[in-house]
Design a protein around this motif. Sequence first.
Motif, PDB file in Angstrom:
ATOM      1  N   THR A  25       0.737  -1.260  -0.062  1.00 54.88           N
ATOM      2  CA  THR A  25      -0.154  -0.022   0.007  1.00 54.88           C
ATOM      3  C   THR A  25       0.941   1.239  -0.001  1.00 54.88           C
ATOM      4  N   TYR A  26       1.881   1.343   0.760  1.00 57.35           N
ATOM      5  CA  TYR A  26       2.895   2.316   0.763  1.00 57.35           C
ATOM      6  C   TYR A  26       3.593   2.645  -0.576  1.00 57.35           C
ATOM      7  N   ALA A  27       3.655   1.663  -1.232  1.00 56.48           N
ATOM      8  CA  ALA A  27       4.461   1.759  -2.752  1.00 56.48           C
ATOM      9  C   ALA A  27       3.424   2.320  -3.741  1.00 56.48           C
ATOM     10  N   ARG A  28       1.877   2.037  -3.495  1.00 56.22           N
ATOM     11  CA  ARG A  28       1.043   2.534  -4.283  1.00 56.22           C
ATOM     12  C   ARG A  28       0.726   4.089  -4.149  1.00 56.22           C
ATOM     13  N   TYR A  29       0.676   4.361  -2.792  1.00 55.30           N
ATOM     14  CA  TYR A  29      -0.272   5.881  -2.232  1.00 55.30           C
ATOM     15  C   TYR A  29       0.695   6.612  -1.577  1.00 55.30           C
ATOM     16  N   ARG A  30       2.009   6.314  -1.341  1.00 61.56           N
ATOM     17  CA  ARG A  30       2.669   7.439  -0.686  1.00 61.56           C
ATOM     18  C   ARG A  30       3.383   8.596  -1.997  1.00 61.56           C
ATOM     19  N   SER A  31       3.151   9.647  -1.584  1.00 60.72           N
ATOM     20  CA  SER A  31       3.878  10.754  -2.418  1.00 60.72           C
ATOM     21  C   SER A  31       5.247  10.619  -2.616  1.00 60.72           C
ATOM     22  N   GLY A  32       5.760  10.689  -3.867  1.00 60.52           N
ATOM     23  CA  GLY A  32       7.352  10.420  -4.175  1.00 60.52           C
ATOM     24  C   GLY A  32       8.029  11.877  -3.668  1.00 60.52           C
ATOM     25  N   VAL A  33       9.470  11.888  -4.070  1.00 52.24           N
ATOM     26  CA  VAL A  33      10.036  13.000  -3.787  1.00 52.24           C
ATOM     27  C   VAL A  33      10.103  14.077  -4.820  1.00 52.24           C
ATOM     28  N   PRO A  34       9.851  15.393  -4.420  1.00 54.87           N
ATOM     29  CA  PRO A  34       9.388  16.569  -5.332  1.00 54.87           C
ATOM     30  C   PRO A  34      10.717  16.608  -6.380  1.00 54.87           C
ATOM     31  N   ASP A  35      10.450  17.014  -7.402  1.00 58.56           N
ATOM     32  CA  ASP A  35      11.434  17.161  -8.565  1.00 58.56           C
ATOM     33  C   ASP A  35      12.516  18.100  -8.045  1.00 58.56           C
ATOM     34  N   ALA A  36      12.245  19.243  -7.267  1.00 59.51           N
ATOM     35  CA  ALA A  36      12.944  20.379  -6.811  1.00 59.51           C
ATOM     36  C   ALA A  36      14.106  19.582  -5.862  1.00 59.51           C
ATOM     37  N   ALA A  37      13.390  18.876  -5.052  1.00 63.83           N
ATOM     38  CA  ALA A  37      14.476  18.010  -4.111  1.00 63.83           C
ATOM     39  C   ALA A  37      15.403  16.937  -4.852  1.00 63.83           C
ATOM     40  N   VAL A  38      14.820  16.350  -5.872  1.00 64.33           N
ATOM     41  CA  VAL A  38      15.713  15.461  -6.524  1.00 64.33           C
ATOM     42  C   VAL A  38      16.963  16.100  -7.260  1.00 64.33           C
ATOM     43  N   ARG A  39      16.643  17.349  -7.945  1.00 62.59           N
ATOM     44  CA  ARG A  39      17.637  18.110  -8.296  1.00 62.59           C
ATOM     45  C   ARG A  39      18.835  18.486  -7.678  1.00 62.59           C
ATOM     46  N   LEU A  40      18.331  19.065  -6.086  1.00 66.61           N
ATOM     47  CA  LEU A  40      19.349  19.150  -5.159  1.00 66.61           C
ATOM     48  C   LEU A  40      20.131  18.042  -5.069  1.00 66.61           C
ATOM     49  N   LEU A  41      19.719  16.855  -4.832  1.00 72.81           N
ATOM     50  CA  LEU A  41      20.608  15.685  -4.561  1.00 72.81           C
ATOM     51  C   LEU A  41      21.299  15.437  -5.625  1.00 72.81           C
ATOM     52  N   ALA A  42      20.626  15.530  -6.886  1.00 73.61           N
ATOM     53  CA  ALA A  42      21.444  15.007  -8.042  1.00 73.61           C
ATOM     54  C   ALA A  42      22.716  15.782  -8.160  1.00 73.61           C
ATOM     55  N   ASP A  43      22.519  17.217  -7.936  1.00 78.32           N
ATOM     56  CA  ASP A  43      23.550  18.029  -8.005  1.00 78.32           C
ATOM     57  C   ASP A  43      24.825  17.648  -7.246  1.00 78.32           C
ATOM     58  N   ILE A  44      24.514  17.151  -6.107  1.00 76.61           N
ATOM     59  CA  ILE A  44      25.617  16.582  -4.879  1.00 76.61           C
ATOM     60  C   ILE A  44      26.579  15.651  -5.672  1.00 76.61           C
ATOM     61  N   LEU A  45      26.028  14.664  -6.587  1.00 77.05           N
ATOM     62  CA  LEU A  45      26.442  13.512  -6.937  1.00 77.05           C
ATOM     63  C   LEU A  45      27.004  13.670  -8.372  1.00 77.05           C
ATOM     64  N   ARG A  46      26.627  14.731  -8.979  1.00 79.04           N
ATOM     65  CA  ARG A  46      27.239  14.967 -10.223  1.00 79.04           C
ATOM     66  C   ARG A  46      28.732  15.524 -10.374  1.00 79.04           C
ATOM     67  N   GLY A  47      29.484  14.719 -11.408  1.00 79.17           N
ATOM     68  CA  GLY A  47      30.778  15.118 -11.430  1.00 79.17           C
ATOM     69  C   GLY A  47      31.838  13.987 -10.529  1.00 79.17           C
ATOM     70  N   ARG A  48      31.055  13.400  -9.734  1.00 79.61           N
ATOM     71  CA  ARG A  48      31.677  12.337  -9.053  1.00 79.61           C
ATOM     72  C   ARG A  48      32.359  11.099  -9.982  1.00 79.61           C
ATOM     73  N   SER A  49      33.440  10.538  -9.846  1.00 78.24           N
ATOM     74  CA  SER A  49      33.650   9.569 -10.749  1.00 78.24           C
ATOM     75  C   SER A  49      33.123   8.205 -10.502  1.00 78.24           C
ATOM     76  N   VAL A  50      32.603   7.857  -9.198  1.00 77.28           N
ATOM     77  CA  VAL A  50      31.961   6.520  -9.090  1.00 77.28           C
ATOM     78  C   VAL A  50      31.081   6.984  -7.932  1.00 77.28           C
ATOM     79  N   PRO A  51      29.618   7.837  -8.144  1.00 75.78           N
ATOM     80  CA  PRO A  51      28.839   8.189  -7.151  1.00 75.78           C
ATOM     81  C   PRO A  51      28.124   7.004  -6.551  1.00 75.78           C
ATOM     82  N   VAL A  52      28.092   7.090  -5.241  1.00 78.60           N
ATOM     83  CA  VAL A  52      27.597   6.050  -4.207  1.00 78.60           C
ATOM     84  C   VAL A  52      26.595   6.648  -3.519  1.00 78.60           C
TER      85      VAL A  52
END
Length: 289
Positions: A25-52
């Motif tokens: 039920t959680y997988a079906r009904y819980r709201s995802g991560v807002p796009d703006a938050a995903v962009r913030l997190l993605a910026d942290i990982l960009r440019g890393r040689s082997v991002p983990v």
Amino acid sequence: MTYPDVPFPDLPPEQEALFAAAAATYARYRSGVPDAAVRLLADILRGRSVPVLLDLGTGTGQVPLALRAAVPDLAHIEAVDVSQQMLDQARDALAPALDRCTLTLVRCAADAYRPLKPLPGEEAQAPDLITCCRSYHWMDGPAVLKMADRVAAPDATVAIMGDGSLWTLRADWTRALRGLIQRYLGSERRAGTCGSYSEPRRSYEEDLAASPWSDVTEHRILVARIWRPDTVLGYLRSTSFAGAELFGQRHAAFEDEAHTLLHTHAIDGSLVENAVFTVLLARRPGSAS
């Protein structure tokens, strides 16, 4: 890859069971991560040689799934949760999206996490980003932050994120809904079948200030979501404060009343949630940003 085949020692059984029954039920009904938050997190990982990525309290894998799409060269995901049922949902969601990215699912409490030793000839994969999304309040926060300091890369970032719940949302329809839940279950907010929920004694910011991760920036993202009465009921089944198991034989009666109440408050069949999704990005003082 999943390890260990059994939980780490001392896994609290009440935590393990908290969301187990509601994983699908959680997988079906819980709201995802807002796009703006995903962009913030993605910026942290960009440019890393082997991002983990290390995602604590991963639930159904919403954060790693969003970052896998936003960071095509993401190399490895460690997804940690106390619930095997949640991890099963996360595996099902992530497996089709992995491609060359590797995945390890770890069943343990967040503060008990420890990375596997690398195989001979392999390098250790220290996380560049450690995330807790809508999960930190269930954890031993100071212990989690100490663990993060032990395992993270030197210039890593810890992200603690969340936006409350329909229990905490201040709107006419959520106040009425909360009152109905309390009429059935009592005035205190429930925390599954194990008892009542207790607010953390310190704020997230206070925990971070007292930890190695004291260089903190806050990002507040305004989010508007549209619910329908049936999706609200689905969401409630996934929560620790109004899951079906809490009502026993009265659950059908509760849902009938809740459905009528929500229709009374809906406008053209819709209910609006105006929320603030907060992202705390924390680094060790003096580390590269």
